[in-house]
Write a protein that holds these residues in place. Structure first.
Motif, mmCIF file in Angstrom:
data_model
loop_
_atom_site.group_PDB
_atom_site.id
_atom_site.type_symbol
_atom_site.label_atom_id
_atom_site.label_comp_id
_atom_site.label_asym_id
_atom_site.label_seq_id
_atom_site.Cartn_x
_atom_site.Cartn_y
_atom_site.Cartn_z
ATOM 1 N N ASN A 374 0.741 -1.103 -0.017
ATOM 2 C CA ASN A 374 0.005 0.006 0.005
ATOM 3 C C ASN A 374 1.064 1.133 -0.116
ATOM 4 N N ASP A 375 2.150 1.248 0.150
ATOM 5 C CA ASP A 375 2.961 2.333 -0.106
ATOM 6 C C ASP A 375 3.687 2.552 -1.417
ATOM 7 N N MET A 376 3.004 1.865 -2.309
ATOM 8 C CA MET A 376 3.697 2.093 -3.420
ATOM 9 C C MET A 376 2.846 3.096 -4.183
ATOM 10 N N ARG A 377 3.137 3.981 -5.339
ATOM 11 C CA ARG A 377 2.342 4.857 -5.841
ATOM 12 C C ARG A 377 1.265 4.464 -6.612
ATOM 13 N N ILE A 378 1.482 3.148 -7.167
ATOM 14 C CA ILE A 378 0.521 2.724 -7.834
ATOM 15 C C ILE A 378 -0.818 2.494 -7.010
ATOM 16 N N ALA A 379 -0.594 2.383 -5.602
ATOM 17 C CA ALA A 379 -1.658 2.142 -4.768
ATOM 18 C C ALA A 379 -2.167 3.512 -4.018
ATOM 19 N N ARG A 380 -1.429 4.458 -4.167
ATOM 20 C CA ARG A 380 -1.645 5.417 -3.627
ATOM 21 C C ARG A 380 -2.191 6.766 -4.221
ATOM 22 N N GLU A 381 -1.792 6.779 -5.613
ATOM 23 C CA GLU A 381 -2.170 7.988 -6.540
ATOM 24 C C GLU A 381 -3.297 7.497 -7.507
ATOM 25 N N GLU A 382 -4.135 8.543 -7.820
ATOM 26 C CA GLU A 382 -5.195 8.176 -8.625
ATOM 27 C C GLU A 382 -4.881 8.063 -10.143
ATOM 28 N N ILE A 383 -4.812 7.002 -10.938
ATOM 29 C CA ILE A 383 -4.125 6.541 -12.180
ATOM 30 C C ILE A 383 -5.209 6.907 -13.138
ATOM 31 N N PHE A 384 -6.744 6.656 -13.038
ATOM 32 C CA PHE A 384 -7.837 7.143 -13.599
ATOM 33 C C PHE A 384 -7.728 6.342 -15.238
ATOM 34 N N GLY A 385 -7.307 5.235 -14.850
ATOM 35 C CA GLY A 385 -7.497 4.346 -16.072
ATOM 36 C C GLY A 385 -7.618 2.739 -15.516
ATOM 37 N N PRO A 386 -7.805 1.791 -16.626
ATOM 38 C CA PRO A 386 -8.107 0.147 -16.142
ATOM 39 C C PRO A 386 -6.944 -0.441 -15.510
ATOM 40 N N VAL A 387 -6.483 0.096 -14.504
ATOM 41 C CA VAL A 387 -5.429 -0.362 -13.547
ATOM 42 C C VAL A 387 -5.719 -0.777 -12.305
ATOM 43 N N LEU A 388 -5.684 -2.018 -12.019
ATOM 44 C CA LEU A 388 -5.837 -2.553 -10.562
ATOM 45 C C LEU A 388 -4.773 -3.054 -10.016
ATOM 46 N N ALA A 389 -4.949 -2.798 -8.575
ATOM 47 C CA ALA A 389 -3.730 -3.357 -7.890
ATOM 48 C C ALA A 389 -4.145 -4.154 -6.650
ATOM 49 N N VAL A 390 -3.775 -5.326 -6.421
ATOM 50 C CA VAL A 390 -4.456 -6.256 -5.574
ATOM 51 C C VAL A 390 -3.363 -6.387 -4.278
ATOM 52 N N ILE A 391 -3.476 -6.022 -3.149
ATOM 53 C CA ILE A 391 -2.824 -5.900 -1.957
ATOM 54 C C ILE A 391 -3.261 -6.731 -1.132
ATOM 55 N N PRO A 392 -2.324 -7.508 -0.378
ATOM 56 C CA PRO A 392 -2.709 -8.447 0.535
ATOM 57 C C PRO A 392 -2.753 -7.874 2.100
ATOM 58 N N TYR A 393 -3.783 -8.603 2.629
ATOM 59 C CA TYR A 393 -4.039 -7.945 4.202
ATOM 60 C C TYR A 393 -3.625 -9.275 5.124
ATOM 61 N N GLU A 394 -3.353 -9.116 6.490
ATOM 62 C CA GLU A 394 -3.250 -10.196 7.251
ATOM 63 C C GLU A 394 -4.868 -10.631 7.886
ATOM 64 N N ASP A 395 -5.478 -9.706 8.350
ATOM 65 C CA ASP A 395 -6.911 -9.885 8.854
ATOM 66 C C ASP A 395 -7.952 -8.859 8.688
ATOM 67 N N GLU A 396 -9.021 -9.087 9.282
ATOM 68 C CA GLU A 396 -9.994 -8.006 8.799
ATOM 69 C C GLU A 396 -9.514 -6.751 9.357
ATOM 70 N N ALA A 397 -9.053 -6.433 10.419
ATOM 71 C CA ALA A 397 -8.563 -5.075 10.891
ATOM 72 C C ALA A 397 -7.657 -4.636 10.202
ATOM 73 N N ASP A 398 -6.828 -5.523 9.614
ATOM 74 C CA ASP A 398 -5.618 -5.037 8.851
ATOM 75 C C ASP A 398 -6.123 -4.520 7.318
ATOM 76 N N ALA A 399 -7.093 -5.034 6.866
ATOM 77 C CA ALA A 399 -8.036 -4.742 5.458
ATOM 78 C C ALA A 399 -8.718 -3.352 5.965
ATOM 79 N N VAL A 400 -9.142 -2.909 6.910
ATOM 80 C CA VAL A 400 -9.753 -2.025 7.327
ATOM 81 C C VAL A 400 -8.706 -0.857 7.421
ATOM 82 N N ARG A 401 -7.715 -1.228 8.090
ATOM 83 C CA ARG A 401 -6.712 -0.238 8.106
ATOM 84 C C ARG A 401 -6.060 0.295 6.763
ATOM 85 N N ILE A 402 -5.815 -0.833 5.931
ATOM 86 C CA ILE A 402 -5.190 -0.333 4.577
ATOM 87 C C ILE A 402 -6.296 0.436 3.692
#
Length: 477
Positions: A374-402
């Motif tokens: 989640n610290d990568m620019r492709i995960a933080r900046e609005e790309i505005f195109g058909p580009v998706l980033a799949v980010i792993p999480y540890e548990d539900e609380a981590d998912a909400v945090r991300i």
């Protein structure tokens, strides 16, 4: 080619002050499909003067809400009869797949007109309250002249989030469409005149950034309603702050779709494809961060890759097309720049990449990145195109945090077999619009964002409030 050589000011089609023109380029063919005048500061001065005259001395602000609602209802009836024409025009000028244009680009603006027409039939201008020494009247009055500055991605949708409530409130409007998508605004002007919107209530001048800034800073404008980039929104907010001018901002997003471990992936993919890839990915609410637990990460990546890879890419006028071209060459280059950046950051492309689907047209291959943090620019900046980033999480609380670890807070979703539990997750994510196993915008509910996603709300009764001033009148005797 659709050619216009006039501007809509003061209820009339008038010659522009300058000789410059704006070419509308098809994103699919790269050919000119339209041409309109390039508005100047002099044109904008005339438009503001017309709106100012109509507000200060015209009938529109002095009509009842119910009377204005009837005019809006007439406009809605015309829109309803010709919404297919509007959908086709938007597809032609900006490349939205015709299926999406028929589903959202035209019907949702129509729904806004219908909602505010119905709301206005029963909306009270004054409310009586008891006071300490006598009755109190709380009166709702229009804010004044509104500058509506709209982007190119969903031009009529964004236009109507401003125009429909502003009309009902009794405001007068200067609309500045984006130079990439001016043609739909001309069609709206024709329909407004036919519906009987009084002269000067709706004025439309297509222009670039410099003339747009002149409009925003104009002392004759009482409120600015803007949708666009966060950078531009900050600039507009600063100008309005200096003048203590009312402002509402609907800005960028980097929304997260949380896929819980109990989610039915096969059932979710159809809805998630719309939430993530709508309008060729050119949507501020697009769910472009896909959060998957490490328990099912590879399975989710495979499902997302299959979903994206199955999208038919091609002519936006073809009903079979899922993803069309981006609006302009600069947008194509911007999105490709982010794809290269993601590769440089160490993310892995599982679908798509830098190979263009076609030699002609501003197409980008729909792309999915895995191995994203989640610290990568492709995960933080609005790309505005058909580009998706799949980010792993540890548990539900981590998912909400991300999900919450973002400068933005516009939209989001959660995907789960337990919708009630999904509601619990939804309440923890700091965004303005959220979906449980779906994503949609409702005309009767507020839309807007937290944090850098903007200020204020549009749609619903809340959307009307931002075009009203509240006056308290105390009376003794």
């Amino acid at each position: 080619m659709r050619q216009h050589d006039t501007l809509f000011i003061g209820g009339e089609w008038v010659a522009p002050a300058g000789t410059g023109t704006i070419d509308v380029i098809s994103p699919h063919t790269e050919e000119i499909v339209g041409r309109v005048p390039d508005g100047t500061t002099e044109d904008m001065e005339r438009a503001v003067a017309a709106a100012r005259e109509a507000f200060d001395h015209g009938p529109w602000p002095r009509m009842t809400f119910a009377e204005r609602a009837e005019v809006i209802a007439r406009l809605a009836a015309i829109y309803n009869e010709r919404q297919s024409e509007m959908a086709q025009l938007i597809t032609e000028e900006m490349g939205s797949p015709i299926t999406f244009s028929n589903l959202a680009q035209a019907p949702q603006p129509l729904g806004m007109l219908q909602f505010y027409a119905e709301l206005g039939r029963t909306f009270e201008q004054e409310e009586q309250r008891p006071g300490l020494f006598g009755p109190i009247t709380v009166r709702r009055e229009p804010v004044g002249v509104v500058a509506a500055v709209v982007p190119w991605n969903v031009p009529q949708f964004v236009t109507m989030t401003k125009v429909a409530p502003a009309l009902l409130a009794g405001c007068t409007i200067v609309l500045k469409p984006a130079p990439e998508t001016p043609l739909d605004a001309y069609l709206l002007a024709e329909w407004a005149a036919e519906a009987g919107v009084p002269a000067g209530v709706l004025n439309i001048v297509v222009a670039g950034r410099e003339v747009g800034e002149h409009l925003v800073a104009h002392k004759g404008v009482d409120k600015v309603a803007f949708t666009g980039s966060t950078a531009a929104g900050r600039r507009i907010a600063a100008v309005c702050g200096e003048q203590l001018k009312r402002v509402s901002l609907e800005l960028g997003g980097k929304s997260a779709a949380i896929i819980l471990d109990d989610a039915d992936l096969a059932a979710s993919m159809g809805f998630l494809s719309m939430a993530s890839l709508m309008n060729n990915g050119q949507a501020c609410v697009a769910q472009t961060r896909i959060l998957a637990s490490r328990n099912r990460y590879d399975e989710v990546v495979d499902a997302i890759a299959a979903m994206v890879g199955a999208q038919p890419v091609g002519d936006p006028a073809d009903p079979a097309t899922g993803i069309g071209p981006l609006v302009a060459k600069r947008q194509q280059e911007r999105v490709e720049g982010y794809i290269k950046l993601g590769m440089d950051e160490g993310a892995k492309i599982v679908v798509g990449g830098l190979d263009r689907p076609y030699d002609r047209g501003w197409y980008v291959a729909p792309t999915v990145f895995a191995g994203v943090s989640n610290d990568m620019r492709i995960a933080r900046e609005e790309i505005f195109g058909p580009v998706l980033a799949v980010i792993p999480y540890e548990d539900e609380a981590d998912a909400v945090r991300i999900a919450n670890d973002s400068d933005y807070g516009l939209a989001g979703t959660v995907w789960t077999a337990d919708a009630e539990h999904g509601m619990e997750v939804a309440r923890q994510v700091r965004t303005g619009t959220y979906g449980v196993n779906c994503f949609m915008l409702e005309t009767n509910a507020p839309f807007g964002g937290y944090k850098a996603s903007g200020i204020g709300r549009e749609l619903g009764p809340e959307g009307l409030n931002s075009y009203l001033e509240y006056k308290t009148i105390a009376r003794l005797g």
